[in-house]
Design a protein around this motif. Structure first.
Motif, PDB file in Angstrom:
ATOM      1  N   GLN A   1     -48.202  -3.649  -7.846  1.00 35.18           N
ATOM      2  CA  GLN A   1     -47.167  -4.543  -7.370  1.00 35.18           C
ATOM      3  C   GLN A   1     -47.931  -5.950  -7.312  1.00 35.18           C
ATOM      4  OE1 GLN A   1     -46.629  -2.565  -3.643  1.00 35.18           O
ATOM      5  NE2 GLN A   1     -47.289  -4.481  -2.540  1.00 35.18           N
ATOM      6  N   VAL A   2     -47.077  -6.896  -6.993  1.00 33.96           N
ATOM      7  CA  VAL A   2     -47.380  -8.346  -7.081  1.00 33.96           C
ATOM      8  C   VAL A   2     -46.835  -8.971  -5.607  1.00 33.96           C
ATOM      9  CG1 VAL A   2     -47.601  -8.783  -9.318  1.00 33.96           C
ATOM     10  CG2 VAL A   2     -45.706  -9.037  -8.248  1.00 33.96           C
ATOM     11  N   GLN A   3     -47.520  -9.965  -5.163  1.00 29.14           N
ATOM     12  CA  GLN A   3     -46.994 -10.831  -4.051  1.00 29.14           C
ATOM     13  C   GLN A   3     -46.670 -12.143  -4.472  1.00 29.14           C
ATOM     14  OE1 GLN A   3     -45.626  -9.758  -1.055  1.00 29.14           O
ATOM     15  NE2 GLN A   3     -44.848 -11.986  -1.144  1.00 29.14           N
ATOM     16  N   PRO A   4     -45.727 -12.682  -4.538  1.00 26.83           N
ATOM     17  CA  PRO A   4     -45.438 -14.002  -4.925  1.00 26.83           C
ATOM     18  C   PRO A   4     -45.768 -15.021  -3.707  1.00 26.83           C
ATOM     19  CG  PRO A   4     -43.489 -12.657  -5.693  1.00 26.83           C
ATOM     20  CD  PRO A   4     -44.169 -11.831  -4.760  1.00 26.83           C
ATOM     21  N   VAL A   5     -46.267 -16.286  -4.186  1.00 31.10           N
ATOM     22  CA  VAL A   5     -46.395 -17.349  -3.080  1.00 31.10           C
ATOM     23  C   VAL A   5     -46.214 -18.555  -3.795  1.00 31.10           C
ATOM     24  CG1 VAL A   5     -47.931 -18.458  -1.446  1.00 31.10           C
ATOM     25  CG2 VAL A   5     -48.251 -15.930  -1.917  1.00 31.10           C
ATOM     26  N   GLU A   6     -45.136 -19.152  -3.151  1.00 31.33           N
ATOM     27  CA  GLU A   6     -44.606 -20.423  -3.896  1.00 31.33           C
ATOM     28  C   GLU A   6     -45.324 -21.641  -3.101  1.00 31.33           C
ATOM     29  OE1 GLU A   6     -41.001 -17.610  -3.077  1.00 31.33           O
ATOM     30  OE2 GLU A   6     -42.440 -18.450  -1.959  1.00 31.33           O
ATOM     31  N   SER A   7     -45.384 -23.025  -4.025  1.00 32.22           N
ATOM     32  CA  SER A   7     -45.861 -24.048  -3.345  1.00 32.22           C
ATOM     33  C   SER A   7     -45.348 -25.082  -4.125  1.00 32.22           C
ATOM     34  CB  SER A   7     -47.406 -24.080  -3.567  1.00 32.22           C
ATOM     35  OG  SER A   7     -47.905 -23.967  -4.797  1.00 32.22           O
ATOM     36  N   GLY A   8     -45.497 -26.220  -3.531  1.00 33.46           N
ATOM     37  CA  GLY A   8     -44.775 -27.600  -4.443  1.00 33.46           C
ATOM     38  C   GLY A   8     -43.404 -28.179  -3.819  1.00 33.46           C
ATOM     39  N   GLY A   9     -43.167 -27.492  -2.884  1.00 35.17           N
ATOM     40  CA  GLY A   9     -41.662 -28.230  -2.548  1.00 35.17           C
ATOM     41  C   GLY A   9     -41.984 -29.582  -1.662  1.00 35.17           C
ATOM     42  N   GLY A  10     -40.851 -30.191  -1.169  1.00 36.30           N
ATOM     43  CA  GLY A  10     -41.121 -31.324  -0.661  1.00 36.30           C
ATOM     44  C   GLY A  10     -39.828 -32.182  -0.783  1.00 36.30           C
ATOM     45  N   SER A  11     -39.726 -33.609  -0.304  1.00 38.54           N
ATOM     46  CA  SER A  11     -38.620 -34.393  -0.320  1.00 38.54           C
ATOM     47  C   SER A  11     -38.730 -35.513  -1.517  1.00 38.54           C
ATOM     48  CB  SER A  11     -38.406 -35.021   0.809  1.00 38.54           C
ATOM     49  OG  SER A  11     -38.236 -34.184   2.054  1.00 38.54           O
ATOM     50  N   VAL A  12     -37.767 -35.640  -2.366  1.00 38.70           N
ATOM     51  CA  VAL A  12     -37.518 -36.561  -3.130  1.00 38.70           C
ATOM     52  C   VAL A  12     -36.320 -37.369  -3.277  1.00 38.70           C
ATOM     53  CG1 VAL A  12     -39.551 -35.410  -4.759  1.00 38.70           C
ATOM     54  CG2 VAL A  12     -37.098 -34.988  -5.096  1.00 38.70           C
ATOM     55  N   GLN A  13     -36.206 -38.412  -4.257  1.00 33.09           N
ATOM     56  CA  GLN A  13     -35.041 -39.217  -4.450  1.00 33.09           C
ATOM     57  C   GLN A  13     -34.591 -38.569  -5.666  1.00 33.09           C
ATOM     58  OE1 GLN A  13     -33.895 -41.735  -2.534  1.00 33.09           O
ATOM     59  NE2 GLN A  13     -35.559 -41.131  -1.124  1.00 33.09           N
ATOM     60  N   ALA A  14     -33.075 -38.607  -5.780  1.00 31.55           N
ATOM     61  CA  ALA A  14     -32.122 -38.333  -6.727  1.00 31.55           C
ATOM     62  C   ALA A  14     -32.845 -38.964  -7.820  1.00 31.55           C
ATOM     63  CB  ALA A  14     -30.729 -38.685  -6.502  1.00 31.55           C
ATOM     64  N   GLY A  15     -33.086 -38.153  -9.081  1.00 28.80           N
ATOM     65  CA  GLY A  15     -33.578 -38.866 -10.421  1.00 28.80           C
ATOM     66  C   GLY A  15     -35.056 -38.388 -10.462  1.00 28.80           C
ATOM     67  N   ASP A 105     -30.984 -11.935 -13.725  1.00 29.52           N
ATOM     68  CA  ASP A 105     -30.400 -13.179 -13.160  1.00 29.52           C
ATOM     69  C   ASP A 105     -29.855 -12.524 -11.879  1.00 29.52           C
ATOM     70  OD1 ASP A 105     -27.701 -13.504 -15.241  1.00 29.52           O
ATOM     71  OD2 ASP A 105     -28.097 -11.902 -14.289  1.00 29.52           O
ATOM     72  N   ARG A 106     -29.865 -11.318 -11.524  1.00 35.00           N
ATOM     73  CA  ARG A 106     -29.444 -10.852 -10.308  1.00 35.00           C
ATOM     74  C   ARG A 106     -30.474 -10.584  -9.075  1.00 35.00           C
ATOM     75  NH1 ARG A 106     -24.107  -9.086 -11.834  1.00 35.00           N
ATOM     76  NH2 ARG A 106     -23.910 -10.433 -13.586  1.00 35.00           N
ATOM     77  N   GLU A 107     -30.242 -10.757  -7.726  1.00 39.26           N
ATOM     78  CA  GLU A 107     -31.296 -10.712  -6.861  1.00 39.26           C
ATOM     79  C   GLU A 107     -31.783  -9.186  -6.676  1.00 39.26           C
ATOM     80  OE1 GLU A 107     -29.091 -13.209  -3.477  1.00 39.26           O
ATOM     81  OE2 GLU A 107     -31.009 -12.490  -2.762  1.00 39.26           O
ATOM     82  N   TYR A 108     -30.770  -8.176  -6.882  1.00 38.31           N
ATOM     83  CA  TYR A 108     -31.272  -6.906  -6.781  1.00 38.31           C
ATOM     84  C   TYR A 108     -31.993  -6.362  -7.684  1.00 38.31           C
ATOM     85  CZ  TYR A 108     -27.741  -5.720 -10.219  1.00 38.31           C
ATOM     86  OH  TYR A 108     -26.715  -5.739 -11.294  1.00 38.31           O
ATOM     87  N   GLU A 109     -32.060  -7.141  -8.941  1.00 39.52           N
ATOM     88  CA  GLU A 109     -33.017  -6.729  -9.959  1.00 39.52           C
ATOM     89  C   GLU A 109     -34.481  -6.852  -9.731  1.00 39.52           C
ATOM     90  OE1 GLU A 109     -30.978  -8.991 -12.969  1.00 39.52           O
ATOM     91  OE2 GLU A 109     -30.731  -7.089 -13.874  1.00 39.52           O
ATOM     92  N   TYR A 110     -34.661  -7.732  -8.572  1.00 39.03           N
ATOM     93  CA  TYR A 110     -36.142  -8.356  -8.245  1.00 39.03           C
ATOM     94  C   TYR A 110     -36.917  -7.537  -7.122  1.00 39.03           C
ATOM     95  CZ  TYR A 110     -35.671 -11.725 -11.786  1.00 39.03           C
ATOM     96  OH  TYR A 110     -35.588 -12.420 -13.037  1.00 39.03           O
ATOM     97  N   ASN A 111     -37.940  -6.874  -7.369  1.00 41.80           N
ATOM     98  CA  ASN A 111     -38.634  -5.936  -6.441  1.00 41.80           C
ATOM     99  C   ASN A 111     -39.475  -6.740  -5.355  1.00 41.80           C
ATOM    100  OD1 ASN A 111     -38.726  -4.864  -9.376  1.00 41.80           O
ATOM    101  ND2 ASN A 111     -38.460  -3.194  -7.830  1.00 41.80           N
ATOM    102  N   TYR A 112     -40.160  -7.988  -5.789  1.00 40.20           N
ATOM    103  CA  TYR A 112     -40.994  -8.705  -4.946  1.00 40.20           C
ATOM    104  C   TYR A 112     -40.617 -10.251  -4.947  1.00 40.20           C
ATOM    105  CZ  TYR A 112     -43.494  -4.426  -6.290  1.00 40.20           C
ATOM    106  OH  TYR A 112     -43.605  -3.254  -6.541  1.00 40.20           O
ATOM    107  N   TRP A 113     -40.795 -10.780  -3.629  1.00 39.54           N
ATOM    108  CA  TRP A 113     -40.175 -11.867  -3.194  1.00 39.54           C
ATOM    109  C   TRP A 113     -41.205 -12.628  -2.627  1.00 39.54           C
ATOM    110  CZ3 TRP A 113     -35.210 -14.017  -4.645  1.00 39.54           C
ATOM    111  CH2 TRP A 113     -34.395 -12.932  -5.176  1.00 39.54           C
ATOM    112  N   GLY A 114     -41.304 -14.011  -2.753  1.00 37.87           N
ATOM    113  CA  GLY A 114     -42.012 -14.935  -1.968  1.00 37.87           C
ATOM    114  C   GLY A 114     -41.250 -15.509  -0.522  1.00 37.87           C
ATOM    115  N   GLN A 115     -41.797 -16.353   0.157  1.00 38.69           N
ATOM    116  CA  GLN A 115     -41.202 -16.623   1.357  1.00 38.69           C
ATOM    117  C   GLN A 115     -40.498 -17.870   1.119  1.00 38.69           C
ATOM    118  OE1 GLN A 115     -41.453 -15.044   4.517  1.00 38.69           O
ATOM    119  NE2 GLN A 115     -42.000 -13.360   3.058  1.00 38.69           N
TER     120      GLN A 115
END
Length: 123
Positions: A1-15, A105-115
Motif C-alpha cells: 500500500q501507499v500513503q499519499p502526502v500532498e504539498s504546495g498549496g497556498g494563496s494566489v491571484q487569478a491567472g 475518475d470516481r472517489e470509490y475507485e481509490y484506496n488511499y488518500w492524503g490529508q
C-alpha cells in the motif's frame, strides 16, 4: 500500500500558476494510478485529474482540461499537478489518491488518500 502526502498549496491571484506535489510513501508506487480530487467549500469532492501507472494514460475533468497538467516521477514516488491560469472557482482543498493500476475518475475507485492541501485563488 501507499500513503499519499500532498504539498504546495497556498494563496494566489487569478491567472497565476501553482504546482502541487504528492509524495506517496510505501511500496511499489509505480504500480499505482494516481488521482487528484478537490473539494470546494460547501460542495462535494470532485475529480480533477488522474495518471496511470504507465504514465501514458491521463484524464482530466472538463473544468481543468487545458489549464492543469498531471505528471509523475516514479523515481521519486511523486505525482504533480501543474495548475495554470487559476480561477477563483479553483479554490478548494486538493486531495491526492492512489489505486492499483488503471486510472479512474470516481472517489470509490481509490484506496488511499492524503490529508489534502488548500488552494485559494483570489480575484
Amino acid at each position: 500500500q501507499v500513503q499519499p502526502v500532498e504539498s504546495g498549496g497556498g494563496s494566489v491571484q487569478a491567472g497565476d500558476s501553482m504546482k502541487l506535489s504528492c509524495k506517496a510513501s510505501g511500496r511499489l508506487f509505480s504500480t499505482y494510478a494516481m488521482g487528484w480530487f478537490r473539494q470546494a467549500p460547501g460542495k462535494d469532492r470532485e475529480f480533477v485529474a488522474a495518471i496511470g501507472w504507465n504514465v501514458r494514460d491521463t484524464d482530466y475533468s472538463d473544468d481543468v482540461k487545458g489549464r492543469f497538467t498531471i505528471s509523475r516521477d516514479n523515481t521519486k514516488d511523486t505525482v504533480y499537478l501543474q495548475m495554470n491560469n487559476l480561477k477563483p472557482e479553483d479554490t478548494a482543498v486538493y486531495y491526492c489518491a492512489a489505486r492499483p493500476r488503471s486510472i479512474g475518475d470516481r472517489e470509490y475507485e481509490y484506496n488511499y488518500w492524503g490529508q489534502g492541501t488548500e488552494v485559494t485563488v483570489s480575484s
